[in-house]
Scaffold this motif. Structure first.
Motif, PDB file in Angstrom:
ATOM      1  N   SER A 108     -24.040   3.894   2.529  1.00  0.00           N
ATOM      2  CA  SER A 108     -23.226   2.838   3.452  1.00  0.00           C
ATOM      3  C   SER A 108     -22.359   3.724   4.482  1.00  0.00           C
ATOM      4  CB  SER A 108     -22.289   1.964   2.570  1.00  0.00           C
ATOM      5  OG  SER A 108     -21.322   2.498   2.071  1.00  0.00           O
ATOM      6  N   ASN A 109     -22.109   5.028   4.219  1.00  0.00           N
ATOM      7  CA  ASN A 109     -21.097   5.954   4.912  1.00  0.00           C
ATOM      8  C   ASN A 109     -22.135   7.006   4.997  1.00  0.00           C
ATOM      9  OD1 ASN A 109     -19.257   7.275   6.274  1.00  0.00           O
ATOM     10  ND2 ASN A 109     -17.690   6.889   4.726  1.00  0.00           N
ATOM     11  N   GLU A 110     -23.088   6.985   6.142  1.00  0.00           N
ATOM     12  CA  GLU A 110     -23.871   7.912   6.644  1.00  0.00           C
ATOM     13  C   GLU A 110     -23.201   9.353   7.032  1.00  0.00           C
ATOM     14  OE1 GLU A 110     -27.148   8.770  10.017  1.00  0.00           O
ATOM     15  OE2 GLU A 110     -27.123   6.589   8.866  1.00  0.00           O
ATOM     16  N   LYS A 111     -22.037   9.061   7.702  1.00  0.00           N
ATOM     17  CA  LYS A 111     -21.204  10.445   7.945  1.00  0.00           C
ATOM     18  C   LYS A 111     -20.565  11.051   6.820  1.00  0.00           C
ATOM     19  CE  LYS A 111     -18.369  12.349  11.668  1.00  0.00           C
ATOM     20  NZ  LYS A 111     -17.725  12.024  12.943  1.00  0.00           N
ATOM     21  N   ALA A 112     -20.314  10.323   5.906  1.00  0.00           N
ATOM     22  CA  ALA A 112     -19.582  10.885   4.499  1.00  0.00           C
ATOM     23  C   ALA A 112     -20.752  11.469   3.910  1.00  0.00           C
ATOM     24  CB  ALA A 112     -19.024   9.751   3.962  1.00  0.00           C
ATOM     25  N   VAL A 113     -22.039  11.037   3.723  1.00  0.00           N
ATOM     26  CA  VAL A 113     -22.939  11.741   3.214  1.00  0.00           C
ATOM     27  C   VAL A 113     -23.240  13.083   3.877  1.00  0.00           C
ATOM     28  CG1 VAL A 113     -25.604  11.640   2.554  1.00  0.00           C
ATOM     29  CG2 VAL A 113     -24.094   9.705   2.275  1.00  0.00           C
ATOM     30  N   SER A 114     -23.261  13.213   5.161  1.00  0.00           N
ATOM     31  CA  SER A 114     -23.457  14.519   5.903  1.00  0.00           C
ATOM     32  C   SER A 114     -22.304  15.529   5.401  1.00  0.00           C
ATOM     33  CB  SER A 114     -23.555  14.043   7.246  1.00  0.00           C
ATOM     34  OG  SER A 114     -23.588  15.342   8.170  1.00  0.00           O
ATOM     35  N   MET A 115     -21.255  15.033   5.407  1.00  0.00           N
ATOM     36  CA  MET A 115     -20.057  15.971   4.878  1.00  0.00           C
ATOM     37  C   MET A 115     -20.172  16.401   3.637  1.00  0.00           C
ATOM     38  SD  MET A 115     -15.928  15.386   5.247  1.00  0.00           S
ATOM     39  CE  MET A 115     -15.833  14.025   3.768  1.00  0.00           C
ATOM     40  N   ILE A 116     -20.604  15.484   2.729  1.00  0.00           N
ATOM     41  CA  ILE A 116     -20.681  15.703   1.297  1.00  0.00           C
ATOM     42  C   ILE A 116     -21.765  16.861   0.931  1.00  0.00           C
ATOM     43  CG2 ILE A 116     -21.075  14.939  -0.911  1.00  0.00           C
ATOM     44  CD1 ILE A 116     -19.790  12.346  -0.071  1.00  0.00           C
ATOM     45  N   PHE A 117     -22.918  16.371   1.664  1.00  0.00           N
ATOM     46  CA  PHE A 117     -23.887  17.522   1.666  1.00  0.00           C
ATOM     47  C   PHE A 117     -23.674  18.869   2.180  1.00  0.00           C
ATOM     48  CE2 PHE A 117     -27.836  14.493   0.977  1.00  0.00           C
ATOM     49  CZ  PHE A 117     -27.014  14.045  -0.186  1.00  0.00           C
ATOM     50  N   LEU A 118     -22.998  18.899   3.123  1.00  0.00           N
ATOM     51  CA  LEU A 118     -22.481  20.196   3.852  1.00  0.00           C
ATOM     52  C   LEU A 118     -21.499  20.984   2.927  1.00  0.00           C
ATOM     53  CD1 LEU A 118     -22.025  22.162   6.066  1.00  0.00           C
ATOM     54  CD2 LEU A 118     -20.396  20.501   7.146  1.00  0.00           C
ATOM     55  N   ILE A 175     -12.646  21.289  -4.278  1.00  0.00           N
ATOM     56  CA  ILE A 175     -12.645  20.348  -2.983  1.00  0.00           C
ATOM     57  C   ILE A 175     -12.455  18.956  -3.453  1.00  0.00           C
ATOM     58  CG2 ILE A 175     -13.535  19.941  -0.766  1.00  0.00           C
ATOM     59  CD1 ILE A 175     -13.431  22.942  -0.877  1.00  0.00           C
ATOM     60  N   SER A 176     -11.470  18.371  -2.773  1.00  0.00           N
ATOM     61  CA  SER A 176     -11.260  16.762  -2.843  1.00  0.00           C
ATOM     62  C   SER A 176     -10.974  16.434  -1.442  1.00  0.00           C
ATOM     63  CB  SER A 176     -10.080  16.766  -3.528  1.00  0.00           C
ATOM     64  OG  SER A 176      -9.620  15.290  -3.484  1.00  0.00           O
ATOM     65  N   LEU A 177     -11.933  15.354  -1.157  1.00  0.00           N
ATOM     66  CA  LEU A 177     -12.169  15.064   0.383  1.00  0.00           C
ATOM     67  C   LEU A 177     -12.093  13.510   0.284  1.00  0.00           C
ATOM     68  CD1 LEU A 177     -15.206  16.901   1.473  1.00  0.00           C
ATOM     69  CD2 LEU A 177     -12.725  17.689   2.025  1.00  0.00           C
ATOM     70  N   PRO A 178     -10.848  12.927   1.180  1.00  0.00           N
ATOM     71  CA  PRO A 178     -11.112  11.569   1.502  1.00  0.00           C
ATOM     72  C   PRO A 178     -12.126  11.172   2.431  1.00  0.00           C
ATOM     73  CG  PRO A 178      -9.265  12.815   2.725  1.00  0.00           C
ATOM     74  CD  PRO A 178      -9.847  13.565   1.571  1.00  0.00           C
ATOM     75  N   LEU A 179     -12.706  10.071   2.290  1.00  0.00           N
ATOM     76  CA  LEU A 179     -13.998   9.767   3.029  1.00  0.00           C
ATOM     77  C   LEU A 179     -13.967   8.837   4.176  1.00  0.00           C
ATOM     78  CD1 LEU A 179     -16.381   9.653  -0.072  1.00  0.00           C
ATOM     79  CD2 LEU A 179     -16.168  11.540   1.376  1.00  0.00           C
ATOM     80  N   LEU A 180     -12.647   8.377   4.393  1.00  0.00           N
ATOM     81  CA  LEU A 180     -12.378   7.421   5.308  1.00  0.00           C
ATOM     82  C   LEU A 180     -12.675   7.936   6.779  1.00  0.00           C
ATOM     83  CD1 LEU A 180     -11.235   4.637   6.176  1.00  0.00           C
ATOM     84  CD2 LEU A 180      -8.863   5.819   6.498  1.00  0.00           C
ATOM     85  N   ASN A 181     -12.483   8.958   7.054  1.00  0.00           N
ATOM     86  CA  ASN A 181     -12.688   9.605   8.565  1.00  0.00           C
ATOM     87  C   ASN A 181     -13.318  11.246   8.208  1.00  0.00           C
ATOM     88  OD1 ASN A 181     -11.253   7.698  10.427  1.00  0.00           O
ATOM     89  ND2 ASN A 181      -9.549   8.370   9.214  1.00  0.00           N
ATOM     90  N   PRO A 182     -14.801  10.919   7.830  1.00  0.00           N
ATOM     91  CA  PRO A 182     -15.479  12.261   7.421  1.00  0.00           C
ATOM     92  C   PRO A 182     -15.682  13.232   8.635  1.00  0.00           C
ATOM     93  CG  PRO A 182     -16.987  10.398   7.594  1.00  0.00           C
ATOM     94  CD  PRO A 182     -15.414   9.873   7.725  1.00  0.00           C
ATOM     95  N   ILE A 183     -15.722  14.374   8.505  1.00  0.00           N
ATOM     96  CA  ILE A 183     -15.892  15.472   9.453  1.00  0.00           C
ATOM     97  C   ILE A 183     -17.461  16.246   9.136  1.00  0.00           C
ATOM     98  CG2 ILE A 183     -15.300  17.704  10.268  1.00  0.00           C
ATOM     99  CD1 ILE A 183     -13.416  15.432  11.081  1.00  0.00           C
ATOM    100  N   THR A 184     -18.059  16.183  10.303  1.00  0.00           N
ATOM    101  CA  THR A 184     -19.304  16.960  10.231  1.00  0.00           C
ATOM    102  C   THR A 184     -19.394  18.137  11.084  1.00  0.00           C
ATOM    103  OG1 THR A 184     -20.393  15.901  12.065  1.00  0.00           O
ATOM    104  CG2 THR A 184     -20.646  14.849   9.924  1.00  0.00           C
ATOM    105  N   LEU A 185     -20.515  19.071  11.054  1.00  0.00           N
ATOM    106  CA  LEU A 185     -20.561  20.196  11.824  1.00  0.00           C
ATOM    107  C   LEU A 185     -20.447  19.872  13.317  1.00  0.00           C
ATOM    108  CD1 LEU A 185     -23.419  22.344  10.292  1.00  0.00           C
ATOM    109  CD2 LEU A 185     -20.930  22.812  10.297  1.00  0.00           C
TER     110      LEU A 185
END
Length: 324
Positions: free
Chosen positions: A161-171, A297-307
Motif C-alpha cells: 500500500s506504500n509503493e515508495k516505502a517498498v522502493s526505499m526498503i529494497f534499496l 537501520i531503523s526507518l520511519p515510513l511516513l515520508n520515504p526517500i528513494t534514489l
C-alpha cells in the motif's frame, strides 16, 4: 587487535539488562571477550542472559552471532547459557529458538544440521507486524533464489500500500547486503533481519568476518587513521575499499543520506569503533571489539526517500551481488 595474544581470565559473559539498539554498546563491550578465545576451549564458560529484561531483533541477532562464533571457533568447552524468560520470549518471537538451540545443545557442531536450521528461518506476517530473518550462506546458490522469489516478495506484499516505502526498503536491503558481501568475506554463516509495521521498519545484519575497519582501512593505510575515523570516512560518498575498480563507494553514504532525510537511525559497529546517526545527529567513537561489522537501520515510513530524491544522475541502483 589480535585474538591470539590476549590473556583471558574472565569466565563469564554477562549480558546487560537491555539488548536494544540504544544499549548495544554495553553488549559489545561485554561480549568482546569471545573474540579473544579462538581455539582456546575455555572450560565452563557461562553465557549469562538472566538479567535481560528487553531484547530487540538486533539484540537477538547479535546474541546468535556471538554464540555461533564461539561454537564454530572452539572458544569454549562445556560452556553453558542461562537466560531470562524475556530473552527466551525474544528468541521465540523473532524465530531464532531452534537455530540457537542447535549450537547450545550439540558439543560437536554438525554443519548439515545447522544449515537446515538456517533454511528453516521463516518470514512471519501478522496484521500489524512483519518479522523477516534470512540466512546469508555464501556457498549456497539457492539463497539468491530465496531472496528474490520468497523473501523480498513477502516484504513487498506486506508494504504494497506504500509503493515508495517498498522502493526505499529494497534499496536499503540492497546496500546492506552489498556491504556484507564486500566486507564480510570470511563469514559464511550470517543472517539479515527485518522487523517492522506499517509505520516503521528495522533492518540489521551482523557478521564476524573481516569488518569494515579492516577492509576499508587497508585502502586508507597511508592516512594512519583511528578505527572511528575509518568509519567516519566509510559513510562519505566515493570512499571504497576497492579502489581502481568500478565500485563507486556510495553504499554506506546512501544509507546515511536516507537515514538523515527520514529522521531515522543508523548504527555501525566494527572492530572497536562505532558510528551512529540518530535523527540527523551523528557521532562516532571507540567501543568494545566486535570482529566483523554490525549494521542497523531503523526507518520511519511516513515520508520515504528513494534514489530519485538523492542524486539520481550519479547512482546506479542495480542489485549485483557476487554469490561465489
Amino acid at each position: 587487535m589480535s585474538s591470539s595474544n590476549k590473556v583471558i581470565n574472565k569466565n563469564k559473559l554477562q549480558a546487560p539488562k537491555n539488548l536494544t539498539p540504544s544499549y548495544l554498546i554495553d553488549f559489545i563491550n561485554e561480549s568482546e571477550i569471545i573474540f579473544f578465545l579462538i581455539r582456546q576451549h575455555k572450560v565452563g564458560f557461562i553465557f549469562d542472559f538472566t538479567k535481560v529484561k528487553q531484547a530487540s531483533i538486533l539484540g537477538v541477532l547479535c546474541t546468535y552471532k556471538i554464540i555461533e562464533f564461539a561454537a564454530f571457533n572452539y572458544c569454549t568447552t562445556h560452556g553453558q547459557i542461562t537466560i531470562s524468560s524475556e530473552m527466551d520470549d525474544a528468541f521465540r518471537k523473532f524465530g531464532f529458538t531452534k537455530l540457537i538451540n542447535t549450537f547450545l545443545r550439540n558439543p560437536i557442531i554438525e554443519p548439515q544440521r545447522v544449515e537446515k536450521e538456517y533454511k528453516n528461518l521463516e518470514v512471519s506476517i501478522g496484521a500489524n507486524f512483519i518479522i523477516a530473518p534470512q540466512a546469508l550462506l555464501r556457498h549456497d546458490k539457492s539463497i539468491q533464489s530465496s531472496l528474490n522469489k520468497i523473501y523480498l516478495p513477502k516484504i513487498d506484499e506486506y508494504y504494497k500500500s506504500n509503493e515508495k516505502a517498498v522502493s526505499m526498503i529494497f534499496l536499503v536491503f540492497s546496500e546492506v547486503l552489498l556491504n556484507f558481501w564486500e566486507h564480510a568475506v570470511s563469514d559464511t554463516k550470517s543472517i539479515i533481519v527485518a522487523n517492522g509495521n506499517k509505520q516503521n521498519i528495522e533492518i540489521a545484519c551482523a557478521d564476524t568476518g573481516n569488518g569494515i575497519i579492516e577492509t576499508l582501512g587497508k585502502s586508507l593505510f597511508e592516512q594512519d587513521l583511528k578505527p572511528e575515523e575509518v568509519l567516519q570516512l566509510a559513510v562519505k560518498k566515493g570512499v571504497t575499499s576497492k579502489r581502481m575498480t568500478n565500485h563507486m563507494g556510495y553504499g554506506l553514504w546512501i544509507l546515511d543520506e536516507i537515514v538523515t532525510r527520514t529522521k531515522g537511525r543508523m548504527h555501525i559497529y566494527s572492530q572497536g569503533a562505532y558510528y551512529i546517526n540518530e535523527y540527523g545527529k551523528k557521532k562516532s567513537g571507540s567501543c568494545g571489539y566486535w570482529q566483523g561489522s554490525i549494521v542497523y537501520i531503523s526507518l520511519p515510513l511516513l515520508n520515504p526517500i528513494t534514489l530519485s530524491d538523492i542524486q539520481p544522475e550519479e547512482i546506479n541502483n542495480d542489485l549485483q551481488i557476487n554469490w561465489t
